[in-house]
Design an enzyme around this catalytic site. Structure first.
Site, PDB file in Angstrom:
ATOM      1  N   ARG A  99     -28.540 -15.154  70.379  1.00  0.00           N
ATOM      2  CA  ARG A  99     -28.301 -16.071  71.543  1.00  0.00           C
ATOM      3  C   ARG A  99     -26.877 -15.898  71.610  1.00  0.00           C
ATOM      4  O   ARG A  99     -25.858 -16.316  71.119  1.00  0.00           O
ATOM      5  CB  ARG A  99     -28.404 -17.763  70.738  1.00  0.00           C
ATOM      6  CG  ARG A  99     -28.370 -18.877  71.591  1.00  0.00           C
ATOM      7  CD  ARG A  99     -28.375 -20.069  71.032  1.00  0.00           C
ATOM      8  NE  ARG A  99     -29.709 -20.171  70.451  1.00  0.00           N
ATOM      9  CZ  ARG A  99     -30.766 -20.870  70.952  1.00  0.00           C
ATOM     10  NH1 ARG A  99     -30.733 -20.967  72.188  1.00  0.00           N
ATOM     11  NH2 ARG A  99     -31.811 -20.914  69.981  1.00  0.00           N
ATOM     12  N   ARG A 144     -32.211  -9.648  72.373  1.00  0.00           N
ATOM     13  CA  ARG A 144     -33.322  -9.945  71.113  1.00  0.00           C
ATOM     14  C   ARG A 144     -34.149  -8.903  70.961  1.00  0.00           C
ATOM     15  O   ARG A 144     -34.567  -9.007  70.002  1.00  0.00           O
ATOM     16  CB  ARG A 144     -34.054 -11.412  71.955  1.00  0.00           C
ATOM     17  CG  ARG A 144     -33.222 -12.494  72.156  1.00  0.00           C
ATOM     18  CD  ARG A 144     -33.909 -13.667  72.319  1.00  0.00           C
ATOM     19  NE  ARG A 144     -33.135 -14.881  72.512  1.00  0.00           N
ATOM     20  CZ  ARG A 144     -33.414 -16.182  72.505  1.00  0.00           C
ATOM     21  NH1 ARG A 144     -34.976 -16.168  72.518  1.00  0.00           N
ATOM     22  NH2 ARG A 144     -32.714 -17.083  72.519  1.00  0.00           N
ATOM     23  N   GLU A 170     -38.997 -16.011  70.034  1.00  0.00           N
ATOM     24  CA  GLU A 170     -39.262 -15.795  71.423  1.00  0.00           C
ATOM     25  C   GLU A 170     -38.507 -14.621  71.916  1.00  0.00           C
ATOM     26  O   GLU A 170     -37.226 -14.340  71.758  1.00  0.00           O
ATOM     27  CB  GLU A 170     -38.918 -16.964  72.365  1.00  0.00           C
ATOM     28  CG  GLU A 170     -39.112 -16.799  73.703  1.00  0.00           C
ATOM     29  CD  GLU A 170     -38.391 -17.699  74.828  1.00  0.00           C
ATOM     30  OE1 GLU A 170     -38.143 -17.467  75.935  1.00  0.00           O
ATOM     31  OE2 GLU A 170     -38.318 -18.961  74.357  1.00  0.00           O
ATOM     32  N   SER A 203     -40.911 -14.761  78.157  1.00  0.00           N
ATOM     33  CA  SER A 203     -41.484 -16.187  78.732  1.00  0.00           C
ATOM     34  C   SER A 203     -42.046 -15.802  80.186  1.00  0.00           C
ATOM     35  O   SER A 203     -41.490 -15.230  81.010  1.00  0.00           O
ATOM     36  CB  SER A 203     -40.226 -17.116  78.960  1.00  0.00           C
ATOM     37  OG  SER A 203     -40.909 -18.362  79.174  1.00  0.00           O
ATOM     38  N   ARG A 258     -25.538 -17.224  80.431  1.00  0.00           N
ATOM     39  CA  ARG A 258     -26.125 -18.907  80.023  1.00  0.00           C
ATOM     40  C   ARG A 258     -25.212 -19.096  78.901  1.00  0.00           C
ATOM     41  O   ARG A 258     -24.436 -18.666  78.094  1.00  0.00           O
ATOM     42  CB  ARG A 258     -27.370 -18.610  79.440  1.00  0.00           C
ATOM     43  CG  ARG A 258     -28.370 -18.031  79.978  1.00  0.00           C
ATOM     44  CD  ARG A 258     -29.617 -18.015  79.609  1.00  0.00           C
ATOM     45  NE  ARG A 258     -30.643 -17.372  80.274  1.00  0.00           N
ATOM     46  CZ  ARG A 258     -32.054 -17.285  80.095  1.00  0.00           C
ATOM     47  NH1 ARG A 258     -32.350 -17.623  79.088  1.00  0.00           N
ATOM     48  NH2 ARG A 258     -32.892 -16.710  80.996  1.00  0.00           N
TER      49      ARG A 258
END
Length: 298
Positions: A150, A265, A224, A227, A135
């Site tokens: 991130r 994460r 988070e 999801s 990403r």
């Protein structure tokens, strides 16, 4: 919400400081080799990644999921079919051959049956798909600049489920794929909560979405980690995935997906929640079989 927020009788360190203190990651050399947000995982840091992958994979195989390793390099059609194009192109890495590096295994896994007709008796189909993920984080400059929360490149196990065209079945399976993640979070004894997203926060084609967020002691808030979404036939119409029902009629399959384990994460949450006053990090009990007799990091 589940789990008790850990009470520390010392100032808890963030995962970056923990990684540097115990030589679990190398961010400086990661940036040298890979650029902004680059990282190397080392020693027990690398072991923690492998332990989480194996534990998660074993869990989902026991639940009847089909394990898959899927491509990250995908055609434009796969990203359009899953709803990441055309509006999300700036967050994708593109090759000189007009292919893309996907940000989730969902993209390739959903295209597995593109253009095909399934039999209703084969549904639901449940996959646990593993891939590297990429990403650009184009709109995230200044956010989580340090550490592994991130990053541009990470690894993920993703749940992807296909079922018959029935709203109630989609609802039931959505709760099911969310429940699986809660089981894993509870097994890891990580405090978390589940948030239902408002309409304005839904991605393209999503009917309903939950975010599962783990407690991060250094930030005193939940972040988070998973999801969980269902789409009805939005994706399958784009990808032309249909099934033949008992009456012989052709219908579009419904699709669902949810993170199973995103590294990095989840490791960041473990390192912060399991830190001790003497500086060591306790290894979660369910991961001990993957550490060769070690009970602590450091």
């Amino acid at each position: 919400a589940w789990g008790e927020i850990p009470q520390f009788y010392f100032t808890p360190k963030d995962h970056v400081a923990i990684c540097e203190e115990h030589d679990l990651a190398d961010f400086e050399r990661g940036s040298k080799v890979s650029g902004f947000r680059g990282y190397f995982m080392k020693n027990e840091g690398a072991q923690l990644f492998f332990a989480l992958w194996q534990y998660t994979l074993n869990y989902f195989i026991e639940q009847g999921y089909t394990p898959m390793m899927v491509p990250s390099l995908v055609k434009r059609e796969a990203l359009f079919g899953t709803g990441y194009l055309p509006q999300g192109e700036e967050d994708l890495y593109k090759t000189q051959d007009d292919e893309f590096l996907a940000g989730t295994a969902e993209v390739a896994m959903m295209s597995y049956y593109a253009g095909e007709v399934l039999e209703e008796s084969s549904l639901p189909q449940k996959f646990i798909a593993f891939s590297p993920c990429f990403r650009r984080e184009a709109g995230a400059h200044g956010k989580d600049v340090k550490g592994i929360i991130r990053v541009h490149e990470f690894f993920k196990l993703e749940q992807v489920v296909l079922c018959e065209a029935n709203h109630q079945k989609s609802v039931e399976l959505h709760e099911d794929i969310t429940h699986h993640v809660e089981n894993i979070m509870q097994a890891l004894k990580l405090p978390y909560h589940v948030v239902v997203n408002c309409t304005g926060d839904l991605g393209l084609g999503q009917v309903k979405k939950y975010d599962i967020e783990a407690w991060m002691p250094s930030q005193s808030k939940y972040r988070e980690t998973h999801s969980s979404s269902y789409f009805h036939d939005f994706q399958t119409r784009r990808l032309n995935i249909r099934y033949r029902d008992d009456d012989g009629a052709l219908k579009y399959v419904h699709s669902l997906n949810n993170t199973a384990c995103a590294t990095s994460r989840l490791p960041a949450a473990i390192l912060e929640n399991y830190q001790m006053a003497d500086g060591r990090i306790k290894i979660p009990e369910v991961l001990l079989p993957y550490f060769g007799g070690k009970t602590h990091i450091g």
